[in-house]
Design an enzyme around this catalytic site. Structure first.
Site, PDB file in Angstrom:
ATOM      1  N   ARG A  12      55.038  47.079  57.633  1.00  0.00           N
ATOM      2  CA  ARG A  12      54.158  47.876  58.491  1.00  0.00           C
ATOM      3  C   ARG A  12      54.922  49.017  59.142  1.00  0.00           C
ATOM      4  O   ARG A  12      56.090  48.886  59.480  1.00  0.00           O
ATOM      5  CB  ARG A  12      53.583  46.991  59.603  1.00  0.00           C
ATOM      6  CG  ARG A  12      52.585  47.700  60.508  1.00  0.00           C
ATOM      7  CD  ARG A  12      52.269  46.873  61.746  1.00  0.00           C
ATOM      8  NE  ARG A  12      53.410  46.729  62.630  1.00  0.00           N
ATOM      9  CZ  ARG A  12      53.842  47.674  63.469  1.00  0.00           C
ATOM     10  NH1 ARG A  12      53.238  48.825  63.547  1.00  0.00           N
ATOM     11  NH2 ARG A  12      54.885  47.449  64.239  1.00  0.00           N
ATOM     12  N   VAL A  13      54.226  50.143  59.297  1.00  0.00           N
ATOM     13  CA  VAL A  13      54.679  51.228  60.165  1.00  0.00           C
ATOM     14  C   VAL A  13      53.524  51.564  61.092  1.00  0.00           C
ATOM     15  O   VAL A  13      52.363  51.305  60.784  1.00  0.00           O
ATOM     16  CB  VAL A  13      55.138  52.489  59.387  1.00  0.00           C
ATOM     17  CG1 VAL A  13      56.427  52.215  58.627  1.00  0.00           C
ATOM     18  CG2 VAL A  13      54.057  53.009  58.468  1.00  0.00           C
ATOM     19  N   SER A  14      53.853  52.161  62.234  1.00  0.00           N
ATOM     20  CA  SER A  14      52.863  52.362  63.289  1.00  0.00           C
ATOM     21  C   SER A  14      51.926  53.542  63.070  1.00  0.00           C
ATOM     22  O   SER A  14      50.778  53.498  63.486  1.00  0.00           O
ATOM     23  CB  SER A  14      53.558  52.551  64.631  1.00  0.00           C
ATOM     24  OG  SER A  14      54.317  51.419  64.943  1.00  0.00           O
ATOM     25  N   THR A  15      52.426  54.615  62.479  1.00  0.00           N
ATOM     26  CA  THR A  15      51.621  55.828  62.409  1.00  0.00           C
ATOM     27  C   THR A  15      51.437  56.301  60.977  1.00  0.00           C
ATOM     28  O   THR A  15      52.243  56.015  60.099  1.00  0.00           O
ATOM     29  CB  THR A  15      52.271  56.976  63.219  1.00  0.00           C
ATOM     30  OG1 THR A  15      53.501  57.345  62.577  1.00  0.00           O
ATOM     31  CG2 THR A  15      52.532  56.565  64.657  1.00  0.00           C
ATOM     32  N   GLN A  18      54.428  58.277  59.820  1.00  0.00           N
ATOM     33  CA  GLN A  18      55.516  57.453  59.282  1.00  0.00           C
ATOM     34  C   GLN A  18      55.188  56.997  57.863  1.00  0.00           C
ATOM     35  O   GLN A  18      56.051  56.985  56.992  1.00  0.00           O
ATOM     36  CB  GLN A  18      55.753  56.227  60.166  1.00  0.00           C
ATOM     37  CG  GLN A  18      56.397  56.536  61.500  1.00  0.00           C
ATOM     38  CD  GLN A  18      56.406  55.303  62.386  1.00  0.00           C
ATOM     39  OE1 GLN A  18      55.415  54.586  62.490  1.00  0.00           O
ATOM     40  NE2 GLN A  18      57.530  55.070  63.036  1.00  0.00           N
TER      41      GLN A  18
END
Length: 179
Positions: A12-15, A18
Site C-alpha cells: 500500500r501507498v497513501s496517495t 505515490q
C-alpha cells in the site's frame, strides 16, 4: 515435513501521486518476495492498494484480503506487510484486525518490524501503532496548513483554487474586498 507457510502480501501507498511514481509498491513487493524466499514461505496472493490511506478500513483490497483471511479455512497463514503502518495507522483498528485475523489462525508479520507472538511483542506493536497514528495525524495537519497557505497565495499551478477556497491575496493588496 511441515507445510510451507502460505503468505499474502499487502502492499500500500497513501496517495495517488505515490502510486503514480511507481517506486514504493514495487520496492515493497521485492522486499516481501525476498523475505518469503529466505524463509521458504509460499506467496499465494497479493493485495495492492495504490493511493489509499491506512487511517480507516474503507479499502477494497484490504477488505478482500480480510475476507480471504477470515474464511474457514483461511487461504493463507500470514499477512505480510513492509511495516505495520502499511496495514493501519490507527492503533485501535490495527489491534481489532490483528485479533480478528488471529481468531482464524492468521498472523500479521512486518518485514521491517519483526516481532514475536509473546505479550512483550504485542505491547511493542501497540506502541509502534500509536506512533504511526500520531505521525499520520501530524502529517495531515501540516499538509492541510500548507494547502491553506497555497490557496491563500493563489499557488495552484496557474489554475483556479479548489472548491471551497477563495483567491484573496490580490484583492487585499489592491485594498478591495476579496472575491
Amino acid at each position: 515435513m511441515a507445510e510451507a507457510v502460505r503468505a499474502a502480501l499487502y502492499l500500500r501507498v497513501s496517495t495517488g501521486r505515490q502510486a503514480d511514481s511507481d517506486l514504493s509498491i514495487p520496492d515493497q513487493r521485492r522486499q516481501a518476495k525476498g523475505y518469503c524466499a529466505a524463509r521458504g514461505w509460499e506467496i499465494v496472493s497479493d493485495y495492492v492498494e495504490p493511493g489509499a490511506s491506512a487511517t480507516g478500513d474503507r479499502r477494497p483490497e484490504f477488505q478482500r484480503m480480510i475476507d480471504a483471511a477470515t474464511t474457514k479455512p483461511p487461504t493463507f497463514d500470514v499477512v505480510l506487510v513492509h511495516s505495520f503502518s502499511r496495514f493501519f495507522r490507527d492503533q485501535f483498528q490495527l489491534e481489532f484486525y490483528v485479533r480478528r485475523l488471529a481468531k482464524n489462525g492468521v498472523r500479521l508479520v512486518s518485514i521491517t518490524q519483526e516481532l514475536g507472538d509473546d505479550p512483550m511483542s504485542n505491547m511493542i506493536r501497540q506502541i509502534m501503532a500509536l506512533f504511526d497514528e500520531y505521525q499520520s495525524k501530524e502529517n495531515a495537519k501540516h499538509t492541510l496548513r500548507a494547502m491553506k497557505e497555497n490557496a491563500r497565495q493563489g499557488f495552484w499551478n496557474g489554475a483556479l483554487p479548489p472548491i471551497g477556497y477563495r483567491i484573496v491575496l490580490a484583492a487585499e493588496q489592491r485594498g478591495q474586498a476579496p472575491l
